[in-house]
Design a protein around this motif. Sequence first.
Motif, PDB file in Angstrom:
ATOM      1  N   HIS A  10       0.774  -1.240   0.000  1.00  0.00           N
ATOM      2  CA  HIS A  10       0.000   0.000   0.000  1.00  0.00           C
ATOM      3  C   HIS A  10       0.808   1.294   0.000  1.00  0.00           C
ATOM      4  CE1 HIS A  10      -3.617  -2.340   0.495  1.00  0.00           C
ATOM      5  NE2 HIS A  10      -3.153  -2.916   1.595  1.00  0.00           N
ATOM      6  N   THR A  11       2.107   1.215   0.010  1.00  0.00           N
ATOM      7  CA  THR A  11       2.896   2.446   0.011  1.00  0.00           C
ATOM      8  C   THR A  11       4.023   2.391  -1.016  1.00  0.00           C
ATOM      9  OG1 THR A  11       4.489   1.675   1.689  1.00  0.00           O
ATOM     10  CG2 THR A  11       2.486   2.742   2.485  1.00  0.00           C
ATOM     11  N   THR A  12       4.362   3.551  -1.540  1.00  0.00           N
ATOM     12  CA  THR A  12       5.509   3.679  -2.438  1.00  0.00           C
ATOM     13  C   THR A  12       6.470   4.758  -1.939  1.00  0.00           C
ATOM     14  OG1 THR A  12       4.283   5.252  -3.813  1.00  0.00           O
ATOM     15  CG2 THR A  12       4.240   2.922  -4.480  1.00  0.00           C
ATOM     16  N   LYS A  13       5.942   5.707  -1.169  1.00  0.00           N
ATOM     17  CA  LYS A  13       6.769   6.794  -0.665  1.00  0.00           C
ATOM     18  C   LYS A  13       7.316   6.456   0.713  1.00  0.00           C
ATOM     19  CE  LYS A  13       4.086  10.328  -3.107  1.00  0.00           C
ATOM     20  NZ  LYS A  13       3.271  11.560  -2.950  1.00  0.00           N
ATOM     21  N   PRO A  14       8.593   6.704   0.961  1.00  0.00           N
ATOM     22  CA  PRO A  14       9.191   6.426   2.274  1.00  0.00           C
ATOM     23  C   PRO A  14       8.446   7.101   3.423  1.00  0.00           C
ATOM     24  CG  PRO A  14      10.908   6.904   0.673  1.00  0.00           C
ATOM     25  CD  PRO A  14       9.611   7.209  -0.007  1.00  0.00           C
ATOM     26  N   LYS A  15       7.966   8.331   3.194  1.00  0.00           N
ATOM     27  CA  LYS A  15       7.255   9.051   4.250  1.00  0.00           C
ATOM     28  C   LYS A  15       5.956   8.334   4.613  1.00  0.00           C
ATOM     29  CE  LYS A  15       4.916  12.749   3.319  1.00  0.00           C
ATOM     30  NZ  LYS A  15       4.547  14.139   2.939  1.00  0.00           N
ATOM     31  N   ASP A  16       5.226   7.861   3.588  1.00  0.00           N
ATOM     32  CA  ASP A  16       3.986   7.135   3.844  1.00  0.00           C
ATOM     33  C   ASP A  16       4.268   5.811   4.556  1.00  0.00           C
ATOM     34  OD1 ASP A  16       2.516   9.109   2.673  1.00  0.00           O
ATOM     35  OD2 ASP A  16       2.353   8.113   0.719  1.00  0.00           O
ATOM     36  N   ARG A  17       5.332   5.144   4.128  1.00  0.00           N
ATOM     37  CA  ARG A  17       5.670   3.855   4.719  1.00  0.00           C
ATOM     38  C   ARG A  17       5.995   4.000   6.207  1.00  0.00           C
ATOM     39  NH1 ARG A  17       7.384  -1.026   2.489  1.00  0.00           N
ATOM     40  NH2 ARG A  17       8.451  -2.381   4.005  1.00  0.00           N
ATOM     41  N   SER A  18       6.765   5.027   6.524  1.00  0.00           N
ATOM     42  CA  SER A  18       7.140   5.260   7.923  1.00  0.00           C
ATOM     43  C   SER A  18       5.914   5.582   8.775  1.00  0.00           C
ATOM     44  CB  SER A  18       8.152   6.405   7.997  1.00  0.00           C
ATOM     45  OG  SER A  18       8.471   6.710   9.335  1.00  0.00           O
ATOM     46  N   HIS A  19       5.031   6.406   8.247  1.00  0.00           N
ATOM     47  CA  HIS A  19       3.808   6.784   8.959  1.00  0.00           C
ATOM     48  C   HIS A  19       2.901   5.568   9.161  1.00  0.00           C
ATOM     49  CE1 HIS A  19       0.381   8.992  10.297  1.00  0.00           C
ATOM     50  NE2 HIS A  19      -0.283   8.898   9.161  1.00  0.00           N
ATOM     51  N   PHE A  20       2.742   4.769   8.129  1.00  0.00           N
ATOM     52  CA  PHE A  20       1.903   3.569   8.184  1.00  0.00           C
ATOM     53  C   PHE A  20       2.477   2.577   9.198  1.00  0.00           C
ATOM     54  CE2 PHE A  20      -0.043  -0.009   5.379  1.00  0.00           C
ATOM     55  CZ  PHE A  20      -1.125  -0.085   6.238  1.00  0.00           C
ATOM     56  N   GLU A  21       3.785   2.372   9.126  1.00  0.00           N
ATOM     57  CA  GLU A  21       4.455   1.434  10.025  1.00  0.00           C
ATOM     58  C   GLU A  21       4.283   1.842  11.486  1.00  0.00           C
ATOM     59  OE1 GLU A  21       8.699  -0.700   9.771  1.00  0.00           O
ATOM     60  OE2 GLU A  21       8.848   1.444  10.157  1.00  0.00           O
ATOM     61  N   ARG A  22       4.480   3.122  11.754  1.00  0.00           N
ATOM     62  CA  ARG A  22       4.370   3.618  13.130  1.00  0.00           C
ATOM     63  C   ARG A  22       2.969   3.387  13.690  1.00  0.00           C
ATOM     64  NH1 ARG A  22       5.158   8.531  12.154  1.00  0.00           N
ATOM     65  NH2 ARG A  22       7.430   8.386  12.063  1.00  0.00           N
ATOM     66  N   ASN A  23       1.934   3.657  12.890  1.00  0.00           N
ATOM     67  CA  ASN A  23       0.562   3.481  13.359  1.00  0.00           C
ATOM     68  C   ASN A  23       0.186   2.016  13.521  1.00  0.00           C
ATOM     69  OD1 ASN A  23      -0.120   6.157  13.703  1.00  0.00           O
ATOM     70  ND2 ASN A  23      -0.871   6.425  11.618  1.00  0.00           N
ATOM     71  N   LEU A  24       0.702   1.165  12.644  1.00  0.00           N
ATOM     72  CA  LEU A  24       0.434  -0.271  12.782  1.00  0.00           C
ATOM     73  C   LEU A  24       0.941  -0.777  14.136  1.00  0.00           C
ATOM     74  CD1 LEU A  24       1.354  -1.572   9.202  1.00  0.00           C
ATOM     75  CD2 LEU A  24      -0.892  -1.768  10.288  1.00  0.00           C
ATOM     76  N   TRP A  25       2.145  -0.389  14.479  1.00  0.00           N
ATOM     77  CA  TRP A  25       2.732  -0.887  15.725  1.00  0.00           C
ATOM     78  C   TRP A  25       2.138  -0.205  16.955  1.00  0.00           C
ATOM     79  CZ3 TRP A  25       5.254  -5.254  16.327  1.00  0.00           C
ATOM     80  CH2 TRP A  25       5.769  -5.873  15.189  1.00  0.00           C
ATOM     81  N   ARG A  26       1.586   0.981  16.784  1.00  0.00           N
ATOM     82  CA  ARG A  26       0.874   1.601  17.904  1.00  0.00           C
ATOM     83  C   ARG A  26      -0.394   0.820  18.221  1.00  0.00           C
ATOM     84  NH1 ARG A  26       1.416   8.047  16.317  1.00  0.00           N
ATOM     85  NH2 ARG A  26       3.516   8.345  17.166  1.00  0.00           N
ATOM     86  N   VAL A  27      -1.050   0.310  17.176  1.00  0.00           N
ATOM     87  CA  VAL A  27      -2.233  -0.527  17.382  1.00  0.00           C
ATOM     88  C   VAL A  27      -1.832  -1.833  18.051  1.00  0.00           C
ATOM     89  CG1 VAL A  27      -4.054  -1.815  16.224  1.00  0.00           C
ATOM     90  CG2 VAL A  27      -3.510   0.497  15.468  1.00  0.00           C
ATOM     91  N   VAL A  28      -0.718  -2.421  17.596  1.00  0.00           N
ATOM     92  CA  VAL A  28      -0.224  -3.660  18.203  1.00  0.00           C
ATOM     93  C   VAL A  28       0.061  -3.438  19.690  1.00  0.00           C
ATOM     94  CG1 VAL A  28       1.659  -5.344  18.222  1.00  0.00           C
ATOM     95  CG2 VAL A  28       0.761  -4.508  16.038  1.00  0.00           C
ATOM     96  N   ALA A  29       0.630  -2.290  20.026  1.00  0.00           N
ATOM     97  CA  ALA A  29       1.029  -2.007  21.412  1.00  0.00           C
ATOM     98  C   ALA A  29      -0.158  -1.985  22.365  1.00  0.00           C
ATOM     99  CB  ALA A  29       1.772  -0.673  21.477  1.00  0.00           C
ATOM    100  N   LYS A  30      -1.368  -1.739  21.845  1.00  0.00           N
ATOM    101  CA  LYS A  30      -2.542  -1.710  22.704  1.00  0.00           C
ATOM    102  C   LYS A  30      -2.817  -3.069  23.340  1.00  0.00           C
ATOM    103  CE  LYS A  30      -4.973   2.154  20.509  1.00  0.00           C
ATOM    104  NZ  LYS A  30      -6.216   2.594  19.861  1.00  0.00           N
ATOM    105  N   SER A  31      -2.227  -4.135  22.773  1.00  0.00           N
ATOM    106  CA  SER A  31      -2.405  -5.474  23.330  1.00  0.00           C
ATOM    107  C   SER A  31      -1.363  -5.781  24.403  1.00  0.00           C
ATOM    108  CB  SER A  31      -2.299  -6.532  22.214  1.00  0.00           C
ATOM    109  OG  SER A  31      -3.308  -6.340  21.247  1.00  0.00           O
ATOM    110  N   THR A  32      -0.454  -4.847  24.648  1.00  0.00           N
ATOM    111  CA  THR A  32       0.619  -5.072  25.612  1.00  0.00           C
ATOM    112  C   THR A  32       0.781  -3.856  26.512  1.00  0.00           C
ATOM    113  OG1 THR A  32       2.448  -4.083  24.339  1.00  0.00           O
ATOM    114  CG2 THR A  32       1.805  -6.322  23.759  1.00  0.00           C
ATOM    115  N   SER A  33       1.729  -3.952  27.419  1.00  0.00           N
ATOM    116  CA  SER A  33       2.061  -2.810  28.268  1.00  0.00           C
ATOM    117  C   SER A  33       3.282  -2.080  27.744  1.00  0.00           C
ATOM    118  CB  SER A  33       2.342  -3.290  29.701  1.00  0.00           C
ATOM    119  OG  SER A  33       3.373  -4.261  29.707  1.00  0.00           O
ATOM    120  N   GLN A  34       3.733  -2.467  26.553  1.00  0.00           N
ATOM    121  CA  GLN A  34       4.914  -1.865  25.943  1.00  0.00           C
ATOM    122  C   GLN A  34       4.505  -0.771  24.955  1.00  0.00           C
ATOM    123  OE1 GLN A  34       7.729  -2.727  27.129  1.00  0.00           O
ATOM    124  NE2 GLN A  34       7.229  -4.644  28.148  1.00  0.00           N
ATOM    125  N   LYS A  35       5.490  -0.049  24.457  1.00  0.00           N
ATOM    126  CA  LYS A  35       5.243   0.996  23.480  1.00  0.00           C
ATOM    127  C   LYS A  35       5.465   0.464  22.068  1.00  0.00           C
ATOM    128  CE  LYS A  35       6.404   4.899  26.490  1.00  0.00           C
ATOM    129  NZ  LYS A  35       7.267   6.083  26.683  1.00  0.00           N
TER     130      LYS A  35
END
Length: 337
Positions: free
Chosen positions: A274-299
Motif C-alpha cells: 500500500h505504500t511507495t513513498k518512504p514518508k507514507d511507509r514510515s507513517h503507516f508502520e508507526r501506526n500499525l505498531w501503535r495498534v499492536v502495542a494496545k495489546s501489551t504494556s509496551q510501546k
Amino acid sequence: NILEETFRRVFDLCEACVRENPTEENALVDFEGNPMKAHDFYNRVKDLEALQKSVEAASNQNNWRIPASFKSTNWEGWTPKDDSMLMLGVYKYGIGNWNRFREDEDLGLKDKLAASPNEESNKPKSVHLIRRVETLLKLLRTAEMMAKSKSVQKKISFPSARNAEAAKSAEAAKKASSSSSSSSSSSSSAVPTMSSSKKTSRSKSGNGETVETDVAEDPFGKKRCIEHLRPVSSSLKELKRLPSLSISDSERLKRTKEALLTIGKLCDQLQDEHTTKPKDRSHFERNLWRVVAKSTSQKGDMLLDLYKKLSKKVDPAASSSSSSSSTSTSSTTTATP
C-alpha cells in the motif's frame, strides 16, 4: 519459622497444581480445608520475586526505576518516577499498606495518594493502586523474562536521551509535513496505492451531502490499521495473555517471539502493498505498531525495534534484501515525473 513453613507448603501445593493444569486458570487447591486459586497464588509469588530481584540489584534502592517502558496514567501529578516509587513501596511494605507508603518520605508519595476512599480528587485510591500494581508486576516479570535473552535485553530499557531527541525531531517533522499533505495528495501519481485510492468511509451531513471521514483523510491512520491487523488477531490476543500464563520463562519467550514475527511479517506485507513513498511507509508502520502495542504494556516503537531485531536474526538475507528493495523503491519514486 511457622509462617515461612506454611508459605512453603502452600506454594508447593499451588506449584504442583499449576504444572498439572497449566491451562486451567481457575484450578483450585485445598489447604487444610481452605480452597484457593492455584494460578493466582503462584503468579503473585513469581511477580513479587521478579520485583525483589530487580530492586535488590540496584546499588541504591531509592534510585531504582522500573526497567521497562510502560503506559502512563492520568492521575493528578503522577509521573513514571511515582510508578517506580509505588513498586518500591510494595517491595518494602507489601500490597495494600498505603498509609505506610504515604508516611515513607523516601517514596515521596504523601501528596500523590488519596488520604481516604471518600476523598474527591483525581488522586489514586486503594482500588486504583491495586490495579496499577498488578499491571506493573506483570510488566516487571515480562521484562525479567525477556532480559534472559541477550538479544533483546536492551529493548526493554528506557530510551536513551539520544533516541528521545530523535523521536522528538521525527514528531516535529511529521507535524510540519501534515500541513502540506492535503495539497500533495491532489497531485500524487496514479499508482494504485492506498494513499491515492478513493476508498472512503462516508456519512450524511445535515443537508444531505456526503462527508468523508478521517479514514479518507489519513489512509494510513489507526482506523485503517485496526482493519488490516484483523488477520493476526489471534497473535495480538496471544501477546496480551502471555504475561499472565503459568508457563516457563523459556516457553513465554518463545511464544512472544513467534507472535511478534507473525504480526511483523503482516505489517511488512501491508507496507509493501500500500505504500511507495518512504514518508507514507514510515507513517503507516508507526501506526500499525501503535495498534499492536494496545495489546501489551509496551510501546509501539519498542515492539517495532524488537521485531526488526528478531527478523534479522531469523533471516538476515531477507532483511538485507528488504532494505535494498526499500532503497530501490525510494529511488524509483524520486525519478518518476
